[in-house]
Design an enzyme around this catalytic site. Sequence first.
Site, mmCIF file in Angstrom:
data_model
loop_
_atom_site.group_PDB
_atom_site.id
_atom_site.type_symbol
_atom_site.label_atom_id
_atom_site.label_comp_id
_atom_site.label_asym_id
_atom_site.label_seq_id
_atom_site.Cartn_x
_atom_site.Cartn_y
_atom_site.Cartn_z
ATOM 1 N N GLY A 54 0.866 -1.181 0.000
ATOM 2 C CA GLY A 54 0.000 0.000 0.000
ATOM 3 C C GLY A 54 0.901 1.228 0.000
ATOM 4 O O GLY A 54 1.856 1.308 0.793
ATOM 5 N N ASP A 243 -1.652 4.823 -6.208
ATOM 6 C CA ASP A 243 -0.216 4.686 -5.919
ATOM 7 C C ASP A 243 0.586 5.860 -6.456
ATOM 8 O O ASP A 243 1.665 6.172 -5.965
ATOM 9 C CB ASP A 243 0.319 3.381 -6.496
ATOM 10 C CG ASP A 243 -0.155 2.214 -5.655
ATOM 11 O OD1 ASP A 243 -1.295 1.769 -5.863
ATOM 12 O OD2 ASP A 243 0.586 1.800 -4.751
HETATM 13 O O1 MRU Z 1 0.596 -3.814 -4.608
HETATM 14 P P1 MRU Z 1 -0.033 -3.153 -3.427
HETATM 15 O O2 MRU Z 1 -0.827 -4.062 -2.575
HETATM 16 O O3 MRU Z 1 0.962 -2.326 -2.648
HETATM 17 O O4 MRU Z 1 -1.057 -2.133 -4.110
HETATM 18 C C1 MRU Z 1 -1.814 -1.282 -3.302
HETATM 19 C C2 MRU Z 1 -2.795 -0.488 -4.055
HETATM 20 O O5 MRU Z 1 -2.876 -0.539 -5.253
HETATM 21 C C3 MRU Z 1 -3.612 0.479 -3.267
HETATM 22 O O6 MRU Z 1 -4.875 0.651 -3.839
HETATM 23 C C4 MRU Z 1 -2.859 1.814 -3.267
HETATM 24 O O7 MRU Z 1 -1.593 1.654 -2.720
HETATM 25 C C5 MRU Z 1 -3.575 2.856 -2.525
HETATM 26 S S1 MRU Z 1 -3.488 2.505 -0.805
HETATM 27 C C6 MRU Z 1 -3.936 3.667 0.171
#
Ligand code: MRU
Length: 360
Positions: A54, A243
Amino acid sequence: MNVNGKQYQSIWFDEALNSVNIIDQTCLPHKFETLILKTLEDTCHAIEAMQVRGAPLIGVAAAYGMYLALSENPEKVSPALERLLATRPTAVNLRWALERVEKALEEVSIERRSSVALATARELEREDMAICEKIGEHGATLLNEIWESKADKSAVLNVLTHCNAGALATVDWGTALSVIYKAAEKGIPVHVWVDETRPRNQGAALTCWELAQHGVSHTLIVDNAGGHLMQQGLVDCCVVGSDRTTITGDVCNKIGTYLKALAAHDNSIPFFVALPVSSIDFTLSDGVSEIPIEERSSEEVSHISGIAENGELLTVRMTVKDIAISNFAFDVTPARLISKIITEKGIFDAQESELLKLKT
Ligand code: MRU
């Protein structure tokens, strides 16, 4: 966040033990385990293996990684920054948080470097919680408007979300899920459609677990179900995280977000993105061509993990052995498909003239 009735954060510093602690997200939802990060390499591994994940949480974890690195060797500022920066390429919060630590270390004596890095990491941790709570408060006003306009008050407010943009993706509260938690606090009867989010299944494993811990009504769906639900009038709005967001309002989020935004647009359903200002990359203006998209291991696609009826945790292969696999972890939703961007500073249209107001 609530975990079996106890308050937890996804990452925290234990003053008594002088330790950096995380919830190991790779064990959820089957086991709740916490871990202590002791070294720079522990931190890099935690980020790469997605024990922490995240965008906002990765940023705070990296700041703690700097503290651990400088406790090991206070001379190695640049190598530690580089190592952490290379862990995951897409989420810009990582770079943002490391730049905050780097700036804080300017003109600091070598003896004080680790303590300054620790103070900065703790500051980022506190800030992130306050920011996410504010995002929730602002976003809940949008959900309230939709709820108020719904003719059938015996129904629920159906929100679709993708991946995990909850407390587990931040220090606490989350971004998209903070909006949902705050709406539920206001008494809006929210029901969440949770995309399973292949291949890592953050929706199935993390979002469903988190919503259950908070007593929010939810239903798990396969990634391809959203369009059908929208056509059937079963989705009132979508709320996702980000992200990396460009200054023009293009949003890069977990792979599959774009298709949900297309379906929402086709069905005139509001598509909201909840994000901290730290997720905006003010240097970029075209998400599709400029945001680096992380490609992850083919095993995430060919294999699946779960728990057997006897309680044994298993990983099994779903495919034949030799198979070509592509595993892009993120995609870009163009600004034109986004109804509003919800930040800690308020609600904005997904366009440059609006987002520029957030640049400090
Ligand atoms: O690959 P991840 O689990 O780190 O991806 C996370 C996401 O895509 C979330 O939607 C994004 O980080 C927003 S979190 C507040």
